[in-house]
Design an enzyme around this catalytic site. Structure first.
Site, PDB file in Angstrom:
ATOM      1  N   HIS A 149      24.476  25.517 -16.095  1.00 43.65           N
ATOM      2  CA  HIS A 149      24.143  25.892 -14.489  1.00 43.65           C
ATOM      3  C   HIS A 149      23.132  27.035 -14.687  1.00 43.65           C
ATOM      4  O   HIS A 149      22.837  28.183 -15.757  1.00 43.65           O
ATOM      5  CB  HIS A 149      25.684  26.589 -14.880  1.00 43.65           C
ATOM      6  CG  HIS A 149      25.671  26.964 -12.920  1.00 43.65           C
ATOM      7  ND1 HIS A 149      26.023  26.529 -12.295  1.00 43.65           N
ATOM      8  CD2 HIS A 149      25.772  28.095 -12.319  1.00 43.65           C
ATOM      9  CE1 HIS A 149      25.793  26.542 -10.681  1.00 43.65           C
ATOM     10  NE2 HIS A 149      25.756  28.274 -11.142  1.00 43.65           N
ATOM     11  N   ASP A 158      21.552  29.839 -12.207  1.00 46.73           N
ATOM     12  CA  ASP A 158      21.093  30.685 -11.253  1.00 46.73           C
ATOM     13  C   ASP A 158      20.116  31.642 -10.684  1.00 46.73           C
ATOM     14  O   ASP A 158      19.918  32.558 -11.515  1.00 46.73           O
ATOM     15  CB  ASP A 158      22.780  32.007 -11.357  1.00 46.73           C
ATOM     16  CG  ASP A 158      24.155  31.249 -11.579  1.00 46.73           C
ATOM     17  OD1 ASP A 158      23.913  30.641 -10.340  1.00 46.73           O
ATOM     18  OD2 ASP A 158      24.983  31.545 -12.107  1.00 46.73           O
ATOM     19  N   HIS A 191      21.980  26.301  -8.932  1.00 45.65           N
ATOM     20  CA  HIS A 191      22.027  27.025  -7.760  1.00 45.65           C
ATOM     21  C   HIS A 191      21.510  27.582  -7.100  1.00 45.65           C
ATOM     22  O   HIS A 191      21.005  29.085  -7.813  1.00 45.65           O
ATOM     23  CB  HIS A 191      23.913  28.070  -8.375  1.00 45.65           C
ATOM     24  CG  HIS A 191      24.229  28.842  -7.285  1.00 45.65           C
ATOM     25  ND1 HIS A 191      25.581  29.772  -7.939  1.00 45.65           N
ATOM     26  CD2 HIS A 191      24.343  28.978  -6.118  1.00 45.65           C
ATOM     27  CE1 HIS A 191      26.108  30.123  -7.274  1.00 45.65           C
ATOM     28  NE2 HIS A 191      25.788  29.915  -5.819  1.00 45.65           N
ATOM     29  N   PHE A 208      25.346  38.691  -8.991  1.00 46.02           N
ATOM     30  CA  PHE A 208      25.727  39.267 -10.499  1.00 46.02           C
ATOM     31  C   PHE A 208      26.638  38.390 -11.415  1.00 46.02           C
ATOM     32  O   PHE A 208      27.495  38.430 -11.006  1.00 46.02           O
ATOM     33  CB  PHE A 208      25.930  40.553 -10.507  1.00 46.02           C
ATOM     34  CG  PHE A 208      25.101  41.495  -9.352  1.00 46.02           C
ATOM     35  CD1 PHE A 208      23.702  42.480 -10.141  1.00 46.02           C
ATOM     36  CD2 PHE A 208      24.808  42.463  -8.319  1.00 46.02           C
ATOM     37  CE1 PHE A 208      23.155  43.214  -9.246  1.00 46.02           C
ATOM     38  CE2 PHE A 208      24.319  42.630  -7.948  1.00 46.02           C
ATOM     39  CZ  PHE A 208      23.076  43.133  -7.883  1.00 46.02           C
ATOM     40  N   GLY A 209      26.362  38.204 -12.827  1.00 41.43           N
ATOM     41  CA  GLY A 209      27.305  38.197 -13.385  1.00 41.43           C
ATOM     42  C   GLY A 209      28.132  39.138 -14.332  1.00 41.43           C
ATOM     43  O   GLY A 209      27.639  40.472 -13.831  1.00 41.43           O
ATOM     44  N   GLY A 210      29.389  38.482 -14.332  1.00 41.23           N
ATOM     45  CA  GLY A 210      29.973  39.511 -15.163  1.00 41.23           C
ATOM     46  C   GLY A 210      30.955  40.034 -13.990  1.00 41.23           C
ATOM     47  O   GLY A 210      31.343  40.589 -14.651  1.00 41.23           O
ATOM     48  N   ASP A 215      32.494  29.217  -9.778  1.00 37.90           N
ATOM     49  CA  ASP A 215      31.695  29.638 -10.275  1.00 37.90           C
ATOM     50  C   ASP A 215      32.030  31.433  -9.782  1.00 37.90           C
ATOM     51  O   ASP A 215      32.440  31.403  -8.798  1.00 37.90           O
ATOM     52  CB  ASP A 215      30.964  29.846  -9.428  1.00 37.90           C
ATOM     53  CG  ASP A 215      28.811  30.151 -10.084  1.00 37.90           C
ATOM     54  OD1 ASP A 215      28.845  30.938 -10.971  1.00 37.90           O
ATOM     55  OD2 ASP A 215      27.951  29.933  -9.043  1.00 37.90           O
ATOM     56  N   GLY A 216      32.435  32.109 -11.041  1.00 37.48           N
ATOM     57  CA  GLY A 216      31.973  33.406 -11.115  1.00 37.48           C
ATOM     58  C   GLY A 216      33.361  34.228 -11.252  1.00 37.48           C
ATOM     59  O   GLY A 216      34.541  33.961 -11.271  1.00 37.48           O
ATOM     60  N   GLY A 217      33.805  34.449 -12.476  1.00 37.77           N
ATOM     61  CA  GLY A 217      34.731  35.376 -13.263  1.00 37.77           C
ATOM     62  C   GLY A 217      35.819  34.094 -14.315  1.00 37.77           C
ATOM     63  O   GLY A 217      36.676  34.676 -14.318  1.00 37.77           O
ATOM     64  N   GLY A 230      29.491  32.317 -17.842  1.00 36.59           N
ATOM     65  CA  GLY A 230      28.375  32.591 -18.383  1.00 36.59           C
ATOM     66  C   GLY A 230      28.974  33.691 -19.350  1.00 36.59           C
ATOM     67  O   GLY A 230      29.076  33.070 -20.659  1.00 36.59           O
TER      68      GLY A 230
HETATM   69 ZN    ZN Z   1      25.881  29.881 -10.204  1.00 38.78          ZN
END
Ligand code: ZN
Length: 210
Positions: free
Chosen positions: A25, A27, A58, A135-137, A167-169, A189
């Site tokens: 994936h 980003d 994405h 943002f990641g994380g 996607d996310g968390g 991630g």
């Molecule tokens: Zn993504």
């Protein structure tokens, strides 16, 4: 890949491939549609020879239409766009399909599920964002679980073969809740790229069977 070590992306891709990932994936952020910058088609092209896994790209960029061709050429297999990233999302999805690639739509936490209604027949993937993109994380937004269930119902009702991705968390606790709500693809991630390379397989296994 946002949580990978950018100084050795090829090695990181080979490591997650060997660790049992199903997709890579990617980003893409432009500092305009979302408040952050990541990487573009040249970096994706450089990553391409390091795995045979599908590249799930994405795009968090706006406008998105002028760049679809560049990501196709870079080796994307699935291209996911945000409905807010162009004036005519139906046309954007047609453009992706016409290039022979799979098309996806990403729904931000504030985007209603109705955004799918008139384009469901053009989709291979729906990506429900459980954080605001950029943002990641970040922490998982619980209110999106209802959107995952509603999206699953819409897919089943139409009898379509569409992957439902979250996607996310995503970490083991939130993975379980997303799967229970109807997701069949999880994007992670931070939860994958933790520890040394030899931890990645264990990290992925924990998400698969949370
Ligand atoms: Zn993504």
């Amino acid at each position: 890949m946002l949580a990978a070590d950018f100084a050795c992306l090829g090695e990181e891709i080979r490591a997650v491939t060997e660790a049992g990932a199903d997709y890579i994936h990617l980003d893409v952020m432009d500092g305009h549609f979302v408040p952050n910058l990541s990487f573009g088609p040249d970096v994706i092209k450089a990553m391409r020879p390091h795995t045979k896994l599908p590249f799930d790209v994405h795009l968090m960029i706006g406008p998105v239409d002028p760049y679809i061709g560049d990501f196709v050429a870079a080796g994307a297999d699935i291209i996911t766009v945000h409905p807010e990233a162009g004036a005519h999302v139906h046309g954007t999805l047609q453009q992706i399909r016409k290039a022979g690639k799979k098309a996806g739509i990403a729904l931000n936490p504030g985007t209603p599920v109705e955004a799918l209604d008139n384009v469901l027949d053009l989709l291979d993937l729906v990506l429900v964002m459980t954080v605001n993109p950029g943002f990641g994380g970040q922490a998982f937004i619980d209110s999106q679980l209802a959107k995952i269930s509603t999206t699953r119902e819409r897919i089943e009702k139409r009898g379509l073969e569409i992957d439902l991705s979250v996607d996310g968390g995503i970490k083991p606790e939130t993975a379980r809740r997303a799967i229970d709500a109807g997701a069949n693809v999880l994007v992670a991630g931070t939860a994958v790229f933790r520890g040394e390379e030899d931890s990645y397989a264990k990290n992925i296994a924990r998400l698969r069977r949370p």
